[in-house]
Design a protein around this motif. Structure first.
Motif: not given
Lengths: 321, 765
Positions: A117, A119, A143-144, A227-235, B699-700
């Motif tokens: 992924r 960028w 950062k990723y 561990f992700t930055e966003r609650g869902s739909w994140d790598f 979720a957030d």
């Protein structure tokens, strides 16, 4: 998106016979469609594996282990009662993938073979992984990116299931010129130093057909922490898969694997060995994890992944105890 | 009663005070009393467009297509700064299905943005328009873009405002990179001596990121010429604004342009002005003599459709031991992008609290990136985060409860204009909000909690205009079947304008909502109403609706009086039936009255009245955040938000909660997730899709409680309504930041507060 020919073979032989160097295998398509739309890949032929019978089965043989076909949906793995019970780490990893919609379409084989992924790789940058002249991440917005295992290219492998499967000591079955070969997960993925244009050993036309996971020992427990930055739909920024054989709260055997930190699922065999015989307690775990990733070479913006690795590893081992 | 007069009125639209000259009612309708028992207004009524939307019947601009429509796509500059040397689109034209290509060489030179033109040979950012292609379908149009050969001279670029502030950086304009060549300065009293009076001085620098609007429905237009008349279906927040700009750009009379917008999937400010795409489509449609549709993709949305400019704010506060603020100053700069856009952030500092001595100095800097545009409370979101963060430091330093500190500096009048407020219920907001969040459960000393998960509570205050004003008009037509049609040139961004308009009419005329049809967003058939920005829609439009409805009621009463040969004073109106106090046999249903007329309709025309002179109209509020911070990972979890606001009269509890939820979620997302990322080495944007540009998922989302501390503001208008669209988002990031500080004892001074920054602030990374 460029125009392409679309094939729906009924067998692996047919798929492979039609394959040439301008072809692209297509499973769930959640990644491939993005690659085509973003002009990262422009195949002339798209070979959909969906109509090949037998690739979408989950089969458990007591005493032997679990076979998961490469076209099994991620959501099917996440919801499978036996996988949830015996191979919890895999069910949890599958459940953490993307979003419900994507899990209903994406497949295990596709999840293992997805492209990174980064960028710069996904964007309009002629980077090394696209056979271009430079890595833009190394002194760019990283950062990723990876903190270990990078060489000229600093991607992280995006798959969650791969991290869990390595921890479970799984093997990947590959159909190659009419033959089946079986490789351990760790040998399936490669580093940029091996080949900067690919993330795994698959040769053109080879097809992942199945994943085999051996029967777990009775005292095995396993978890996946993402561990992700966003609650869902994140790598994953960092993920940890832990497979532990334990008696009461003493670790007999441990297989810890990290995602989000390296161009392939990452393990530290010495660390696994150090865990053997340890009694699980916060203090002990704090100590053993404190020296993790000493060989990491963070870039300008991703040094925070090192404490994340340590803290998440401690956390998952405490959870498992 | 229907007499009109022309008058001047003033109100604030976004960050600008506008003076309007317009027709307003001569005699103001008596405002509903603050404690008036209304039957419809204020009630939690479901939106009337709900069934259309959930069933998929609702047609958005994105969904519209006419027979024979050609599809247009835009070629955008791939470099941050370049000059076009040559364009060759001959190969593109040869591709079967390609219908036309327009570029700077053949399109008329239409002025756009500052010194540039529609297609400018000087491309100032990655995304600047180079050419536009029309084709039989989208795939062909896209393929054609790849066949256009452009020879660029690449120019050195500026990728950040900090870089642009320096001398000897590449220039976007001959006049330099600082807009107007100098800062905007505001002064009140004497800041230098004010700081001398202070016992404690706190000073710090805070930064906020560039955020992109990313409404669900992308920008786009469908255009069609009929002879020399142009119809545009546009996804816009301002049908009349777009009409003016499109007509001017094409050099045709405004009456030859009709803009239509029915349903829209969000705007947030980026859709307040006409897009180049609309004019490009109109030029192509003229050439082809076919309708043309143009819709942005997500990459274009993230590159070229506007953003909230970033900011670097150095703020200083002088505070006396008793908590009195004696002086405030702010020096800040922000990136406008490649074209002018406001980047000011100091309004909250100037206006929120009592302070006699203020100095602010702000620079708007051009950089080679997508242009800024108004974004839901421009400047206030960034400014409130920084200012309220600094106040938290000040309160800690003098060991005063942060809420008490704010109440100590409560502003009783508007100090910028030195005039009283029409209403201010901020004290009640503080009280109700503090109670709802459990303010006493916060850490008395920030960061004094224990364990790996630290809990914190924080708050921030909000000020904004949002009073609206004239002109805003509505036409009402009552027909013999008892149906009421309401026309107004405002628009519904998804916020519920259709519904509140029907509610106000239903309230006055006492007829069921399902007998009312509301027609909005059509310049040909609706009278003028302002663009939907600045939180002005409901406060501007609702009084005009009431005006038109009251006139309708008056006409019906007069007509009944004539028919029954009685004075109008004897006539009574109830639930759409008129009776006489004297003659029990007199009873007219309103539809029967209309039926007696040969024209079978009664038409009225309502206007928004002028604002009161010598008073400031402002919205106020306070938001409270309850957060957990994971010390091991730096992850911030917002558990709960309480929003307590003074918004005048509430029109509809459901719509109101919708708007507050949206604002708070967007504010939380600004605090924690969203960021446009530019690669400084190449000047190119990295976050051009919704995977890399992170907006929150379900979720957030925290639990959200909305408290309204106001009943009405009868000094503003006959409905007493203030706006809510922008107040909802303003204090959210500040409240969350202060809750994080309360949890961990250190401030994260750079938004978004992502885990890496939190770990760094904690000294863990």
């Amino acid at each position: 998106m460029n125009t392409f020919e679309y094939l729906q073979p009924k067998s692996i032989d047919e798929a492979q016979n039609n394959f040439n160097e301008k072809s692209r295998l297509f499973a769930g398509g959640t990644d491939v469609l993005g690659l085509l739309k973003d002009h990262i890949e422009s195949p002339e032929k798209l070979i959909n594996l969906k109509n090949i019978p037998g690739l979408d089965k989950i089969e458990y043989v007591q005493g032997s282990g679990l076979k998961i076909g490469s076209m099994v949906k991620i959501s099917a793995i996440a919801q499978h009662p036996l996988i949830r019970e015996k191979y919890t780490v895999l069910a949890e990893a599958a459940e953490s993938v993307a979003s419900p919609q994507l899990r209903n379409v994406g497949t295990l084989g596709g999840n293992l073979c997805q492209r990174p992924r980064c960028w710069y790789f996904r964007g309009d940058f002629p980077c090394l992984r696209k056979d271009g002249g430079e890595c833009f991440a190394v002194d760019g917005e990283n950062k990723y990116h990876c903190i270990i295992g990078g060489e000229a290219c600093y991607i992280v492998h995006p798959s969650d299931t791969a991290v869990a499967l390595l921890a479970l000591d799984a093997k990947i079955k590959i159909s190659s010129n009419g033959k089946i070969k079986e490789v351990p997960v760790n040998d399936f993925f490669i580093l940029p130093g091996d080949d900067i244009l690919r993330e795994n050993i698959l040769q053109p036309g080879e097809v992942v057909t199945e994943v085999f996971i051996p029967e777990p020992k009775a005292n095995m427990v396993s978890r996946y922490l993402k561990f992700t930055e966003r609650g869902s739909w994140d790598f994953a920024i960092v993920s940890v898969a832990a497979v532990i054989e334990k008696s009461v709260n003493t670790i007999q055997n441990a297989r810890i694997v990290w995602g989000g930190v390296a161009p392939k699922p990452w393990q530290d065999l010495e660390f696994n060995k150090n865990l053997q015989g340890l009694k699980i307690s916060e203090d002990i775990l704090k100590k053993v994890t404190s020296t993790l990733f000493e060989k990491a070479e963070p870039l300008e913006h991703n040094g925070y992944k090192v404490p994340l690795v340590k803290n998440l590893t401690k956390k998952i081992l405490l959870q498992i105890a | 009663m229907s007499d009109k007069k022309i008058t001047k009125s003033r109100f604030w639209f976004e960050e600008h005070e506008v003076e309007t000259i317009s027709e307003v009612p001569n005699k103001k309708i008596k405002p509903w009393a603050s404690d008036a028992k209304l039957d419809v207004v204020g009630k939690p009524i479901s939106r009337i467009d709900g069934p259309d939307k959930v069933s998929g019947r609702a047609k958005y601009t994105f969904d519209r297509l006419l027979p024979d429509t050609a599809i247009a796509k835009t070629l955008r500059c791939p470099f941050p700064h370049a000059r076009i040397k040559k364009i060759d689109f001959s190969k593109a034209l040869k591709l079967p299905g390609v219908l036309a290509v327009i570029t700077n060489e053949d399109a008329p030179s239409i002025p756009w943005f500052h010194e540039s033109t529609l297609f400018d040979s000087h491309a100032r950012y990655q995304g600047d328009e180079i050419a536009c292609v029309a084709a039989e379908n989208e795939a062909i149009a896209e393929a054609a873009l790849k066949l256009i050969d452009v020879e660029y001279e690449k120019l050195a670029f500026v990728s950040s405002a900090a870089q642009g502030m320096k001398n000897n950086t590449p220039k976007l304009y001959d006049s330099g990179n600082i807009h107007h060549g100098k800062p905007t300065i505001y002064q009140r009293g004497d800041a230098v001596s004010g700081f001398k009076e202070a016992d404690v001085i706190v000073e710090d620098t805070f930064t906020t990121q560039c955020a992109v609007h990313n409404p669900l429905e992308p920008h786009g237009s469908l255009v069609k010429w009929d002879s020399d008349h142009l119809t545009v279906w546009d996804s816009t927040q301002s049908v009349f604004g777009v009409r003016g700009k499109v007509a001017e750009s094409l050099g045709i009379p405004e009456n030859n342009v009709r803009i239509i917008k029915q349903y829209m999937g969000g705007g947030f400010g980026s859709k307040l002005e006409a897009g180049k795409y609309t004019v490009m489509a109109a030029l192509l449609a003229k050439k082809l003599k076919r309708p043309v549709k143009i819709v942005m993709d997500r990459q274009e949305m993230n590159l070229a459709m506007g953003n909230r400019p970033d900011s670097t704010q150095t703020i200083k506060a002088g505070v006396k031991k008793d908590g009195t603020i004696s002086a405030l100053s702010q020096k800040s700069f922000g990136a406008a992008g490649a074209y002018p856009s406001g980047t000011g952030t100091s309004w909250p500092l100037r206006s929120m609290y009592q302070c006699p001595n203020i100095y602010t100095e702000e620079y708007t800097v051009f950089i080679n990136a997508g242009p800024g545009r108004p974004f839901r409370a421009p400047g206030h979101v960034q400014g409130t985060f920084a200012f309220e963060s600094l106040l938290e430091q000040a309160a800690a330093k003098i060991k005063m409860d942060p809420l008490e500190f704010r109440i100590k500096n409560y502003a009783e009048i508007d100090q910028v204009g030195n005039v009283p407020y029409t209403s201010k219920r901020l004290r009640e907001c503080y009280e109700l909000g503090a109670k709802a969040i459990g303010w006493n459960k916060r850490n008395k000393i920030a960061g004094s909690g224990k364990g790996s998960i630290r809990h914190g509570i924080g708050m921030a205050s909000q000020i904004w205009w949002g009073g609206g004003g004239p002109p805003a008009k509505a036409t009402m037509k009552l027909t013999a079947d008892g149906q009421l049609q309401v026309f107004s040139g405002t628009q519904d961004l998804g916020t519920g304008s259709y519904t509140f308009i029907a509610m106000v009419a239903a309230e006055v005329l006492e007829i069921p909502m399902d007998k009312i049809k509301v027609v909005l967003g059509d310049t040909e058939i609706c009278p003028y109403a302002p663009g939907s920005g600045g939180s002005v829609t409901a406060p501007s439009v609702s009084p005009a609706i009431r005006d038109a409805a009251e006139q309708m009621k008056y006409k019906l009463l007069s007509f009944a009086a004539v028919l029954s040969h009685e004075p109008i004073e004897n006539m009574r109106y109830k639930n759409g039936v008129i009776t006489s106090v004297n003659m029990s046999s007199t009873k007219y249903k309103i539809e029967d009255l209309v039926g007696k007329l040969s024209e079978k309709e009664i038409v009225t025309h309502g206007d928004r009245e002028a604002n009161p002179e010598g008073m400031a109209i402002q919205t106020f509020g306070a938001q409270f955040a309850d957060v957990d911070v994971d010390m091991d990972t730096g992850k911030i979890k917002v558990n709960r938000m309480v929003a307590a606001h003074d918004i005048g009269r509430m029109l509809n509890r459901k719509l109101l909660e919708n708007q507050f939820h949206g604002g708070i979620i967007q504010g939380m997302s600004f605090a924690l997730l969203e960021e446009r990322v530019i690669d400084n080495n190449t000047g190119k944007v990295l976050s051009t899709n919704l995977h890399d540009y992170k907006i929150p998922t379900i979720a957030d989302i925290p639990e959200i409680e909305v408290i309204i501390a106001s009943d009405s503001d009868p000094k503003i208008s006959n409905t007493g309504v203030k706006g809510i669209g922008e107040p909802a988002i303003i204090p959210t990031a500040g409240a969350i930041a202060n809750a994080v500080y309360n949890a961990i004892g250190v401030q994260v001074k750079d938004l978004p507060m992502t885990p890496d920054k939190v770990l760094k602030a904690l000294g863990n990374a």
